[in-house]
Design an enzyme around this catalytic site. Structure first.
Site, PDB file in Angstrom:
ATOM      1  N   SER A 181       0.854  -1.200   0.000  1.00  0.00           N
ATOM      2  CA  SER A 181       0.000   0.000   0.000  1.00  0.00           C
ATOM      3  C   SER A 181       0.884   1.242   0.000  1.00  0.00           C
ATOM      4  O   SER A 181       2.074   1.147   0.331  1.00  0.00           O
ATOM      5  CB  SER A 181      -0.864  -0.030   1.266  1.00  0.00           C
ATOM      6  OG  SER A 181      -1.518   1.201   1.455  1.00  0.00           O
ATOM      7  N   TYR A 205      -1.638  -0.565  10.673  1.00  0.00           N
ATOM      8  CA  TYR A 205      -1.783  -0.903   9.249  1.00  0.00           C
ATOM      9  C   TYR A 205      -0.499  -0.531   8.486  1.00  0.00           C
ATOM     10  O   TYR A 205       0.037  -1.356   7.734  1.00  0.00           O
ATOM     11  CB  TYR A 205      -2.990  -0.159   8.673  1.00  0.00           C
ATOM     12  CG  TYR A 205      -3.293  -0.463   7.219  1.00  0.00           C
ATOM     13  CD1 TYR A 205      -3.932  -1.644   6.851  1.00  0.00           C
ATOM     14  CD2 TYR A 205      -2.948   0.436   6.213  1.00  0.00           C
ATOM     15  CE1 TYR A 205      -4.223  -1.913   5.526  1.00  0.00           C
ATOM     16  CE2 TYR A 205      -3.232   0.173   4.883  1.00  0.00           C
ATOM     17  CZ  TYR A 205      -3.873  -0.997   4.535  1.00  0.00           C
ATOM     18  OH  TYR A 205      -4.152  -1.274   3.227  1.00  0.00           O
TER      19      TYR A 205
HETATM   20  N1  NAD Z   1      -8.903  -0.373  -0.739  1.00  0.00           N
HETATM   21  C1  NAD Z   1      -7.862   0.425  -0.596  1.00  0.00           C
HETATM   22  O1  NAD Z   1      -8.025   1.640  -0.503  1.00  0.00           O
HETATM   23  C2  NAD Z   1      -6.470  -0.140  -0.587  1.00  0.00           C
HETATM   24  C3  NAD Z   1      -5.392   0.731  -0.752  1.00  0.00           C
HETATM   25  C4  NAD Z   1      -4.097   0.219  -0.739  1.00  0.00           C
HETATM   26  C5  NAD Z   1      -3.910  -1.136  -0.538  1.00  0.00           C
HETATM   27  N2  NAD Z   1      -4.973  -1.956  -0.373  1.00  0.00           N
HETATM   28  C6  NAD Z   1      -4.727  -3.374  -0.143  1.00  0.00           C
HETATM   29  O2  NAD Z   1      -5.259  -4.097  -1.226  1.00  0.00           O
HETATM   30  C7  NAD Z   1      -5.653  -5.397  -0.774  1.00  0.00           C
HETATM   31  C8  NAD Z   1      -7.080  -5.679  -1.210  1.00  0.00           C
HETATM   32  O3  NAD Z   1      -7.915  -4.697  -0.646  1.00  0.00           O
HETATM   33  P1  NAD Z   1      -9.436  -4.491  -1.071  1.00  0.00           P
HETATM   34  O4  NAD Z   1      -9.656  -3.027  -1.122  1.00  0.00           O
HETATM   35  O5  NAD Z   1      -9.750  -5.337  -2.237  1.00  0.00           O
HETATM   36  O6  NAD Z   1     -10.149  -5.023   0.267  1.00  0.00           O
HETATM   37  P2  NAD Z   1     -11.471  -5.882   0.457  1.00  0.00           P
HETATM   38  O7  NAD Z   1     -11.868  -5.675   1.859  1.00  0.00           O
HETATM   39  O8  NAD Z   1     -12.461  -5.573  -0.618  1.00  0.00           O
HETATM   40  O9  NAD Z   1     -10.986  -7.378   0.235  1.00  0.00           O
HETATM   41  C9  NAD Z   1     -10.185  -8.045   1.152  1.00  0.00           C
HETATM   42  C10 NAD Z   1     -10.525  -9.528   1.108  1.00  0.00           C
HETATM   43  O10 NAD Z   1      -9.663 -10.191   2.030  1.00  0.00           O
HETATM   44  C11 NAD Z   1     -10.428 -11.136   2.750  1.00  0.00           C
HETATM   45  N3  NAD Z   1      -9.848 -11.405   4.065  1.00  0.00           N
HETATM   46  C12 NAD Z   1      -9.825 -10.605   5.135  1.00  0.00           C
HETATM   47  N4  NAD Z   1      -9.297 -11.221   6.187  1.00  0.00           N
HETATM   48  C13 NAD Z   1      -8.958 -12.465   5.774  1.00  0.00           C
HETATM   49  C14 NAD Z   1      -8.381 -13.601   6.402  1.00  0.00           C
HETATM   50  N5  NAD Z   1      -8.053 -13.597   7.697  1.00  0.00           N
HETATM   51  N6  NAD Z   1      -8.180 -14.720   5.661  1.00  0.00           N
HETATM   52  C15 NAD Z   1      -8.544 -14.756   4.362  1.00  0.00           C
HETATM   53  N7  NAD Z   1      -9.100 -13.735   3.718  1.00  0.00           N
HETATM   54  C16 NAD Z   1      -9.307 -12.592   4.408  1.00  0.00           C
HETATM   55  C17 NAD Z   1     -11.806 -10.495   2.883  1.00  0.00           C
HETATM   56  O11 NAD Z   1     -12.820 -11.458   3.144  1.00  0.00           O
HETATM   57  C18 NAD Z   1     -11.971  -9.825   1.520  1.00  0.00           C
HETATM   58  O12 NAD Z   1     -12.583 -10.683   0.583  1.00  0.00           O
HETATM   59  C19 NAD Z   1      -5.470  -5.396   0.745  1.00  0.00           C
HETATM   60  O13 NAD Z   1      -4.248  -6.004   1.082  1.00  0.00           O
HETATM   61  C20 NAD Z   1      -5.422  -3.933   1.071  1.00  0.00           C
HETATM   62  O14 NAD Z   1      -4.704  -3.705   2.264  1.00  0.00           O
HETATM   63  C21 NAD Z   1      -6.253  -1.495  -0.393  1.00  0.00           C
END
Ligand code: NAD
Ligand code: NAG
Length: 309
Positions: free
Chosen positions: A177, A190
């Site tokens: 991130s 985080y």
């Molecule tokens: N959304 C943002 O703004 C953003 C920005 C930068 C980085 N990210 C990173 O991108 C990645 C995806 O994020 P997203 O926005 O698609 O989030 P999201 O919440 O839509 O998806 C995350 C998924 O991970 C699964 N998950 C959570 N805990 C879990 C566990 N213990 N075991 C297995 N699965 C688990 C959830 O069920 C969900 O399906 C993450 O690593 C997030 O930190 C997101």
């Protein structure tokens, strides 16, 4: 060989490789890198039940890969599976895996090896966030954040790297991130977990290079906020330099980076410059800039995925 000649030879080899590195980058700035074929590759996406994980699964379905989908949420994961089949994937395998538990990761990994085969593209994408001031974060949440966002990456590498090393073939993808590059307010645990994920992925990238496993590629992804719901409520005061990203745009960029075997992908591009600024600005000047750009306020209206894992 006399040591002076050896030193000259080493310097020459270095100079050639160094200049070649620049010329190659310059060349690919004009002519895009060829994209690799991933048809038949076994792609594991963690956190595939929603957001970016789901969209990546659909991209790789379209490209003819064999999909292994891990999520803690069976409904979301099944939906992704159905969508992937519609997008053209003939082989999709879903698993319920709790990525905050090492033993569960090892258990499901063993099952995958038996039922599907050796994973060749590992995408560590599952992630969670609390979004509070440090003293308001329950200890269990801090631990879980590290378990899912950083430690799970180590356990999945340990499970799937041996086969990649045997075949000198594979690709390791870390979804970190912008919070893995720059610390910020209300995201201490985080940010720390995302810095850890980046540090781990970068170290392995270099370790594999040093060991001569040039067939195992790494891609490290650092996006700013994405409209997936994970950071619901967050706002940006700088829509030009730091826009909130569209999920499909992010998924396309990540897929492209994997296919072109790009090591670092920061989105938006301003993050490359922000990291550069951090390395030389006086701290008080940097803080003034952060205040002016209101970067410490981005989490003020955060609601996130209330109560969902
Ligand atoms: N959304 C943002 O703004 C953003 C920005 C930068 C980085 N990210 C990173 O991108 C990645 C995806 O994020 P997203 O926005 O698609 O989030 P999201 O919440 O839509 O998806 C995350 C998924 O991970 C699964 N998950 C959570 N805990 C879990 C566990 N213990 N075991 C297995 N699965 C688990 C959830 O069920 C969900 O399906 C993450 O690593 C997030 O930190 C997101
Ligand atoms: C996942 O594992 C963590 C840590 O053991 C636990 O707290 C959590 O309840 C588990 N989640 C599910 C849905 O099993």
């Amino acid at each position: 060989m006399p040591s002076k000649t050896k030193a000259m030879k080493d310097l020459l080899i270095f100079a050639v490789k160094f200049i070649y590195g620049f010329l190659e980058a310059l060349f690919h700035w004009v002519v895009p890198k060829p994209k690799k074929n991933v048809a038949g590759e076994i792609v594991l996406v963690t956190g595939s039940g929603s957001g970016i994980g789901r969209l990546l699964a659909l991209r790789f379905a379209h490209l003819g890969a064999i999909l292994v989908l891990w999520d803690i949420n069976p409904e979301g994961n099944q939906e992704t599976c159905d969508l992937a089949r519609k997008a053209g994937a003939s082989r999709v395998y879903t698993y319920i895996c709790n990525c905050s538990e090492r033993q569960d990761i090892y258990r499901v990994a063993a099952q995958v090896k038996k039922e599907v085969g050796d994973v060749t593209i590992l995408i560590n994408n599952a992630g969670i966030v609390t979004g509070k001031y440090l003293l308001e974060i329950p200890d269990e949440c801090v631990e879980k954040t590290f378990d899912v966002n950083s430690k799970a990456h180590i356990w999945t590498y340990k499970a799937f790297l041996p086969a990649m090393i045997t075949n000198n073939h594979g690709h390791l993808v870390c979804i970190s991130s912008s919070a893995g590059l720059l610390g910020t307010s209300r995201l201490s645990d985080y940010c720390a977990s995302k810095f850890a994920a980046l540090g781990f992925a970068e170290s392995l990238c270099f370790e594999l290079f040093a060991q001569g496993y040039t067939g195992i590629k790494s891609t490290i992804v650092c996006p700013f906020f994405i409209k997936t719901g994970m950071f619901e409520g967050c706002i940006t005061e700088n829509p030009l330099l730091l826009p909130i990203l569209e999920p499909n745009y992010v998924a396309d960029k990540i897929t492209n980076a994997i296919l072109e075997e790009q090591v670092y992908l920061f989105m938006p591009r301003f993050l490359y410059f922000a990291l550069f600024l951090k390395s030389f600005l006086p701290v008080n000047a940097a803080l003034a800039l952060c205040e002016y750009m209101k970067v410490f306020e981005v989490m003020n209206c955060f609601t996130g995925r209330l109560k969902k894992e």
